[in-house]
Structure formats: structure tokens, C-alpha cells
Write an enzyme that holds these catalytic residues in place. Structure first.
Site, short mmCIF file in Angstrom:
data_model
loop_
_atom_site.label_atom_id
_atom_site.label_comp_id
_atom_site.label_asym_id
_atom_site.label_seq_id
_atom_site.Cartn_x
_atom_site.Cartn_y
_atom_site.Cartn_z
N ASP A 20 0.84 -1.30 0.08
CA ASP A 20 -0.11 -0.17 0.07
C ASP A 20 0.87 1.07 -0.06
OD1 ASP A 20 -2.46 -1.40 -0.18
OD2 ASP A 20 -2.77 -1.17 2.06
N GLY A 21 2.08 1.47 0.71
CA GLY A 21 2.86 2.39 0.79
C GLY A 21 3.32 2.68 -0.48
N ASN A 32 -3.51 9.45 2.18
CA ASN A 32 -4.11 8.76 3.41
C ASN A 32 -4.74 9.45 4.56
OD1 ASN A 32 -3.95 5.98 2.86
ND2 ASN A 32 -2.31 5.34 4.15
N ALA A 36 -9.86 6.74 1.29
CA ALA A 36 -8.73 5.68 0.99
C ALA A 36 -7.87 5.50 1.99
CB ALA A 36 -7.83 5.99 -0.04
N ALA A 44 -6.16 2.62 7.07
CA ALA A 44 -4.96 2.49 7.37
C ALA A 44 -4.91 2.88 9.06
CB ALA A 44 -4.16 3.56 6.60
N LEU A 60 -8.13 3.44 11.00
CA LEU A 60 -8.74 1.96 11.50
C LEU A 60 -8.11 1.73 12.59
CD1 LEU A 60 -10.88 -0.20 11.02
CD2 LEU A 60 -9.51 -1.20 9.38
#
Length: 271
Positions: free
Chosen positions: A60-61, A130, A168, A172, A175
Site C-alpha cells: 500500500d505504501g 491517506n 482511501a 490505515a 482504522l
């Protein structure tokens, strides 16, 4: 840069024609590099500016980094997971890539704009796909005033930190801090505290994506706070302003049978 109309037209046209060329980008890990070599051998490789689709190989990064690098350039980004989490990625396979990409569902990602004020650095601007997070810098809890559209909503939040997360980014850091998961097409932002001490029961808020959120650091010398926009950090801020950068956007592709909305639903029923 492409405007809203031209970008939409590009995406619609790209999704209705056959995909011919790929640019493969590796995060640099051994698994990603090996996948890039295999895919290049099978499908060929062109420079990113010439490709119909850019394929990001990593986690993801790396996907977030790729989306930032090609913001507003009319490029579609299709990720395949070669990392650890891969919530923004599709499953890796070296077969039927053209068919998968042609059938994929496109989602638009918009970043947050962070503007900070600090004694040492003055005014600084950064963007985050993010979240923008504020985190205490010392052993003492931070004290932060929260203002939304010029109206003070929380006079004093005592906490380890607080963040504004995009849809989006809602899966990350947001959450893990017990913030809500937001569908990508929801016009919302999550305002989420990190270990709130006072008000003890405050769990955050869901905000319209058109608002401007301002954080003022109370007692900044005694209780210093850093601000982070994804991977960009500013030390010892005095204030931070966050709003959606609606003029910036990137397009991410998800496999038809594993859409973002399906992932959101699945994540909310995990225990």
C-alpha cells in the site's frame, strides 16, 4: 494538468478500449523486482508517460507513492500486491493481465492538503492520500483546539494525537485508532483522535469533504506536536490546516470481482 471533464473523458475512453501497453514499477523488494522481470518478459514494458496503464508492484505504501507521483497526469494505476498488507492492491498473478485491467473498476482518489505554521519552518504545504496526523512529540499529552470552517468545535482535546483521514486512508492508521471505515465514493473525511484523554468519551467525527479543519496547538513549547502528511513530517507545529485538494486526483483500478466497496464491507464484518 487535466480538468475534471478532460480527466473523466480520458478514464472513460481508456476503460472502453483495449489496453496495449504497460509500465511496470517495482517497490524495490526482491519479490517486487522478480515480479517486474516476469511481467516485463510476458507483456513488454514502456515508459510510464507512454503507457496505457501503470502497474505498481509492492504494498500500500508504494501504491500511495505511485499515485502521488502521477497525480493529475491522466494515468490509471493498477496495483498488484507484493507487500504485506495490500488493501489498495489487487492479488498478484502473471496471467491474463490485459483482461483483468480492461475489466477493472476505476476509482478516483483525492488527496488532502496540509498547511502548517511553525516557528522554525514558517509556512509549509504538503499533500496526503491517506491522512494528515498530529502526534505528540514528548512524554506529555498534546493539547489541541479543533476548528471546523471557522467555528471552534472542541476547545481543548488532550490526546496522543488526532488525524483527518480520506476514504482511501480510512483503512490505515485511522482504522487502527478505532476510526470509521469510509467507502471511496463517500464525500466524507474522518476526524479521529489517538488515545483521547479529555474529553475521554470523544470518538471523533465524520465531516463533509468540503470543510476546512484547523488545529491549534495549545502550550506548544511545553507540549510540542509534529504534523505528518503521509510520509512528510513537520516538527513542532503551531497550527495545522487541512482541507481536500479537490483540484488534484488520481485513478486507481480494482479487479471487478474484488472492488473497493466489497473490501470495505468485508472489513466491517471481521472480528
Amino acid at each position: 494538468m487535466l480538468g475534471d471533464t478532460s480527466l473523466l473523458a480520458y478514464v472513460q475512453a481508456a476503460m472502453t478500449r483495449k489496453i496495449e501497453t504497460f509500465a511496470f514499477l517495482s517497490s524495490g523488494t526482491p519479490d517486487s523486482d522478480e515480479a517486474m522481470r516476469d511481467l516485463t518478459r510476458i507483456y513488454g514494458h514502456v515508459e510510464a508517460r507512454e503507457a496505457d496503464v501503470i502497474v505498481a508492484l509492492g504494498g500500500d505504501g508504494f501504491m500511495l507513492q505511485t499515485l502521488q507521483n502521477f497525480m493529475n497526469q491522466g494515468k490509471m494505476i493498477y496495483g498488484m500486491n507484493r507487500g504485506s498488507v495490500g488493501f489498495l492492491m489487487n492479488e498478484y498473478s502473471d496471467t491474463e493481465l490485459k483482461e483483468r485491467v480492461e475489466a477493472a473498476h476505476a476509482e478516483t482518489i483525492r488527496p488532502l492538503k496540509m498547511e502548517t505554521e511553525s516557528v522554525e519552518d514558517g509556512t509549509f504545504t504538503a499533500f496526503a492520500l491517506n491522512e494528515v496526523s498530529l502526534l505528540r512529540q514528548s512524554y506529555q499529552a498534546a493539547k489541541i483546539r479543533i476548528t471546523v470552517d471557522d467555528k471552534v468545535r472542541l476547545e481543548e482535546l488532550i490526546c496522543d494525537g488526532v488525524m483527518v483521514a480520506t476514504p482511501a486512508g480510512s483503512t490505515a492508521y485511522n482504522l487502527s485508532a478505532q476510526g470509521p471505515i469510509i467507502p471511496l465514493d463517500a464525500r466524507l473525511l474522518a476526524l479521529t483522535p489517538v488515545s483521547a484523554f479529555r474529553p475521554r468519551r470523544w470518538r471523533g467525527a465524520l465531516l463533509p469533504n468540503r470543510v476546512t479543519v484547523r488545529f491549534d496547538i495549545l502550550e506548544p513549547e511545553k507540549r510540542p506536536v509534529n504534523a505528518v502528511a503521509d510520509h512528510t513530517e513537520v516538527k513542532s507545529v503551531l497550527s495545522v490546516t487541512v482541507e481536500e485538494a479537490s483540484h488534484l486526483r488520481a485513478t486507481i483500478l480494482f479487479d471487478k470481482n474484488h472492488s473497493w466497496n466489497e473490501r470495505i464491507l468485508k472489513e466491517q464484518f471481521l472480528y
